[in-house]
Design a protein around this motif. Sequence first.
Motif, short mmCIF file in Angstrom:
data_model
loop_
_atom_site.label_atom_id
_atom_site.label_comp_id
_atom_site.label_asym_id
_atom_site.label_seq_id
_atom_site.Cartn_x
_atom_site.Cartn_y
_atom_site.Cartn_z
N GLY A 1 -55.35 31.02 -0.35
CA GLY A 1 -56.19 29.85 -0.14
C GLY A 1 -56.83 29.79 1.23
O GLY A 1 -57.91 29.23 1.40
N LEU A 2 -56.18 30.38 2.22
CA LEU A 2 -56.72 30.37 3.59
C LEU A 2 -57.98 31.24 3.72
O LEU A 2 -58.74 31.09 4.67
CB LEU A 2 -55.66 30.87 4.57
CG LEU A 2 -54.55 29.85 4.91
CD1 LEU A 2 -53.35 30.55 5.53
CD2 LEU A 2 -55.09 28.75 5.83
N GLY A 3 -58.18 32.17 2.78
CA GLY A 3 -59.38 33.00 2.82
C GLY A 3 -59.32 34.14 3.81
O GLY A 3 -60.37 34.63 4.26
N LEU A 4 -58.12 34.60 4.13
CA LEU A 4 -57.98 35.74 5.05
C LEU A 4 -58.60 36.99 4.42
O LEU A 4 -58.52 37.22 3.21
CB LEU A 4 -56.51 35.99 5.34
CG LEU A 4 -55.81 34.91 6.19
CD1 LEU A 4 -54.34 34.85 5.88
CD2 LEU A 4 -56.05 35.18 7.67
N ASP A 5 -59.20 37.83 5.26
CA ASP A 5 -59.85 39.04 4.76
C ASP A 5 -58.85 40.15 4.45
O ASP A 5 -59.07 40.95 3.54
CB ASP A 5 -60.88 39.55 5.78
CG ASP A 5 -61.98 38.54 6.03
OD1 ASP A 5 -62.62 38.12 5.03
OD2 ASP A 5 -62.19 38.15 7.19
N GLU A 6 -57.78 40.20 5.23
CA GLU A 6 -56.75 41.21 4.98
C GLU A 6 -55.39 40.72 5.43
O GLU A 6 -55.29 39.87 6.31
CB GLU A 6 -57.10 42.55 5.64
CG GLU A 6 -57.36 42.49 7.14
CD GLU A 6 -56.11 42.72 7.99
OE1 GLU A 6 -55.03 42.95 7.43
OE2 GLU A 6 -56.24 42.63 9.21
#
Length: 557
Positions: free
Chosen positions: A520-525
């Motif tokens: 949910g945080l939308g981290l890329d990796e």
Amino acid sequence: MVSIIQKGIGVSSGIASGAAKLLVSAVRVEKRTIGANEVSLEIEKFKSGLEQCVQSIEAVIAKAVQEVSKEEAAILEAHLLMAKDPALVDEVIQKINNERKCPAWAAAEVLDSYIAMLENLDDPYMRQRVTDIAELRKTLLGILGGSMPEEIRLEKNSVIIAEDLGPAETLSLDRTRIVALVTEKGGRTSHTSILARALGIPAVVGVPGILEACGGNNVPIIVDADNSLVIVNPNQEQRTAYEQKIEILAEEKDALQENAHQPAVTLDGKRIGLWANIGNADEVAAALANGAEGIGLFRTEFLYMDRMELPSEAEQENVYRQVLTAMEGRPVVIRTLDLGADKKLPYMPLEQEENPAMGCRAIRFCLKEKELLKIQLRALLRASGSGNLWIMFPMIAVLEELWAAKDLLRQVRQELIRDGVAIAENVRLGMMIEVPAAAINADLFAGEVDFFSIGSNDLIQYTFAADRQNREVDYLYQPVNPAVLRLIDHTVRAAHSAGIAVGMCGEMAGDSSNAQMLIGLGLDELSMASGSLLKMKKEICRSSFKEAFNKLTSVLN
């Protein structure tokens, strides 16, 4: 006998069932006074015993290199350095000569004084080195004539129970007969933890009173490292339930391995990169086998620790080239030195600090010791042509630190170009977000770098002002607390607004129970230990980004 459930710290995942084998490490030392005419002979006996001790440690190191990796073997180098320490040797000889004590008695007193000194230090890293000295004490005194405890014979499905385990003890055990490790002492960074993960053995540490709870050998025991539990003398219901869990885990592991090289994509199409954390070049193979798409954290401090001199520029360059080459163009994030008062070097004395976790460490230390950082940066840039290099500065708190570090990198680059050294043009520069001040000011930092990597371990401990090595405040390790999630959310939004990538490389990133919040945080990796990659991929692939985002939003609000 009543079933006993004990809680500890799960440090190497998995579940195992077997029979308890108690490892009692106490050595009984004969306290014998010698005559004046015996001194020379007894000193020679000590020197001979010490040489045998050195040879014994060297043999275990050779075994470690073959069975685990050079990083784990490097832990044992600390024992070797202590055994060869002239100060220790001189102190023992003085006691034999001046106090007329036999070699075993003299050595025991000297080593016990070292242990007492370390146990009184505030530095958690140094306190955990007590295990090194205790294991050296056990080996040396056994050779010198101390009465060793009876050796435990291991059978199939043995669960080792001990007060603590040193690396040599762990490696000397027959791994084909061991299914798990449990210790009364130790934390997430203890030798038991490091080696158990490297050997693929479930382990729970910090279980007070587990030796007494077992009472003796061969007691049935279940180790649930995934839930940090140890069950002594489980009842039939518990046995049946865990037998089913173990069978399911084995099947899941086989199934996960089949999809190791598939991308991690949510049900609604959100792709998240899964990268690996490493400490040396030997760990790249395991990372790739588990589907790592990059190296999200190369902890370079291991190149500097447990040795007697700084690694040369050429030596560092060679290691960096190995990793970059092995990754075949995949991103490799190499963190510059995270050293300081909390991670000491035997050849570089540092001032004792009252609170080393918040003291002169990482980038603060390197900006004080600029030549040390410049040597590392030169080695990195020299190796840059071998792959996709990303350089990362740790522990940045204010813009002035980042500017100073960037200036040093700029100087080094200009010097190398002037000397005709070829440097890759696509080297990326980033910083760790692990200090709350950096997270709050992420929008200011985002314009200065190419990427962020969130160091969740330190970010959590600094947010709650709770030492992550202190079991008394372990309850404050709360990775999905709204305070932590808001800092991470702000960092991700700032990075994406500036058009830069943002990932995470702490323990939180590899814990599949956090998957929904991380998605949910939308981290890329997400970067983690190689052994956690497959389980995290499974969680991502069966999740919806939209649903995860909605869950995160409800927590944040």
